[in-house]
Design an enzyme around this catalytic site. Sequence first.
Site, PDB file in Angstrom:
ATOM      1  N   ARG A 295     -56.491 -54.545  18.576  1.00  0.00           N
ATOM      2  CA  ARG A 295     -56.390 -55.266  17.302  1.00  0.00           C
ATOM      3  C   ARG A 295     -57.515 -56.274  17.165  1.00  0.00           C
ATOM      4  NH1 ARG A 295     -50.377 -57.164  17.451  1.00  0.00           N
ATOM      5  NH2 ARG A 295     -51.143 -57.322  19.567  1.00  0.00           N
TER       6      ARG A 295
ATOM      7  N   GLY B 178     -54.468 -54.573  26.323  1.00  0.00           N
ATOM      8  CA  GLY B 178     -53.673 -55.674  26.889  1.00  0.00           C
ATOM      9  C   GLY B 178     -53.922 -55.708  28.392  1.00  0.00           C
ATOM     10  N   ARG B 179     -52.941 -56.253  29.092  1.00  0.00           N
ATOM     11  CA  ARG B 179     -53.166 -56.439  30.531  1.00  0.00           C
ATOM     12  C   ARG B 179     -53.182 -55.125  31.298  1.00  0.00           C
ATOM     13  NH1 ARG B 179     -49.539 -61.733  30.152  1.00  0.00           N
ATOM     14  NH2 ARG B 179     -48.634 -60.332  28.625  1.00  0.00           N
ATOM     15  N   ILE B 180     -52.426 -54.129  30.832  1.00  0.00           N
ATOM     16  CA  ILE B 180     -52.469 -52.821  31.511  1.00  0.00           C
ATOM     17  C   ILE B 180     -53.811 -52.151  31.217  1.00  0.00           C
ATOM     18  CG2 ILE B 180     -51.425 -50.536  31.699  1.00  0.00           C
ATOM     19  CD1 ILE B 180     -48.728 -51.826  30.926  1.00  0.00           C
TER      20      ILE B 180
ATOM     21  N   GLU C 154     -38.351 -37.738  23.970  1.00  0.00           N
ATOM     22  CA  GLU C 154     -37.905 -37.705  25.363  1.00  0.00           C
ATOM     23  C   GLU C 154     -36.381 -37.783  25.449  1.00  0.00           C
ATOM     24  OE1 GLU C 154     -41.355 -40.735  26.724  1.00  0.00           O
ATOM     25  OE2 GLU C 154     -39.395 -41.275  27.417  1.00  0.00           O
TER      26      GLU C 154
ATOM     27  N   ALA D 136     -48.371 -44.818  27.170  1.00  0.00           N
ATOM     28  CA  ALA D 136     -47.841 -45.907  26.342  1.00  0.00           C
ATOM     29  C   ALA D 136     -46.429 -45.584  25.867  1.00  0.00           C
ATOM     30  CB  ALA D 136     -48.786 -46.170  25.187  1.00  0.00           C
ATOM     31  N   ARG D 137     -46.315 -44.876  24.780  1.00  0.00           N
ATOM     32  CA  ARG D 137     -45.017 -44.494  24.240  1.00  0.00           C
ATOM     33  C   ARG D 137     -45.149 -43.183  23.492  1.00  0.00           C
ATOM     34  NH1 ARG D 137     -42.769 -47.303  26.840  1.00  0.00           N
ATOM     35  NH2 ARG D 137     -41.229 -48.906  26.439  1.00  0.00           N
TER      36      ARG D 137
ATOM     37  N   HIS E 236     -42.071 -39.777  32.158  1.00  0.00           N
ATOM     38  CA  HIS E 236     -42.033 -41.224  31.881  1.00  0.00           C
ATOM     39  C   HIS E 236     -41.815 -42.026  33.170  1.00  0.00           C
ATOM     40  CE1 HIS E 236     -41.147 -44.338  28.508  1.00  0.00           C
ATOM     41  NE2 HIS E 236     -41.763 -44.902  29.529  1.00  0.00           N
ATOM     42  N   ILE E 237     -42.790 -41.904  34.090  1.00  0.00           N
ATOM     43  CA  ILE E 237     -42.621 -42.557  35.393  1.00  0.00           C
ATOM     44  C   ILE E 237     -43.824 -43.413  35.780  1.00  0.00           C
ATOM     45  CG2 ILE E 237     -40.970 -40.889  36.344  1.00  0.00           C
ATOM     46  CD1 ILE E 237     -43.341 -39.516  37.775  1.00  0.00           C
TER      47      ILE E 237
END
Length: 330
Positions: free
Chosen positions: A179, A157-159, A269, A239-240, A287-288
């Site tokens: 995808r 994506g954009r990131i 987390e 990401a996550r 997560h920063i």
Amino acid sequence: MTDKPRVWISRPTFPGIIARLEPHFEVTAEAEERKFSSSELAAKLAGQDAAIVGLKDRIGPAEIGQATRLRIVANLGVGYDNLDLDALSAAGIAASNTADVLNESVADYAWALMLGAARRMNAAERWLRAGHWHATEFRQWLGTDVRGHTLGILGMGRIGQAIARRAVGFGMPVIYHNRSPLPEADERACDARYVDKSQLLRESDFLILVLPLTPQTRHAIGAPELAQMKPTAMLVNVARGGIVDDAALATALREKRLAGAALDVFEREPAVHPGLLELDNVVLSPHIASASQETRRAMTALAVDNVLALFGHGPHAGRPPTILNPNVLA
Ligand code: GLV
């Protein structure tokens, strides 16, 4: 008695933000950072017309059950796996995220993590602080250059594209999997080549994850995927948590089946898998990735823009700029 609509902000925020809301809303902002239980969230949301929430606030049917006046939930984050979008849409509640304003900060941070892992910065600093630096040994703390090594990006994506664009300066060829492939012009702009996931895993020297967490992407990197990676490769997750199987990653790192990792996000987390905490070949960060002064302010301002817009105020009146479920506006 006020007839202003009410907005609840679930976490401490920047002072100017409240000032922008106050002419139009009765504002309640939490003074302390804390995690609310589902029933606490339900109680907080009941009676509110709008809410600005963080990623730790999981909002679904149970939390909005009593929120009969709620019209928008503005998420302070680009990812919105904490929101049950179907439930919000079914209740006619708009949802928004903070897309785009954080792309460059997160891309910078992904590179910082990657370079930190490649050059063993954190481990070397821990060693220095522990008082071990008595002489300079020429062959000590040897890391690896990134130049000439292949950068893989999962999720373009954009990131992901912002990360890829930085690779030109570091002399790294870029491959990616998504995808679907990017339009040709975008691919050219970031000089990246589309490959299938298995090729991405096999060929990346550094693999950066930038995909959203969905039921389909949970454990997108688990033991079978880690087994396909080069033992010299390093994995970066901005990401996550949940996209990586942290236990499988800790095992692969411990057994030296993967050279290193740099992680900003974790499955549970703020708890970090104990197997990761023991290892020196992993950079850990709380997560920063979007946490620069400028970007956290811009994210908050965008959440406010979305709330104001839904209530007909501000430059985007009537059209929240980063609404996720525009169908509710119809
Ligand atoms: C941070 O993780 C975000 O989704 O913005």
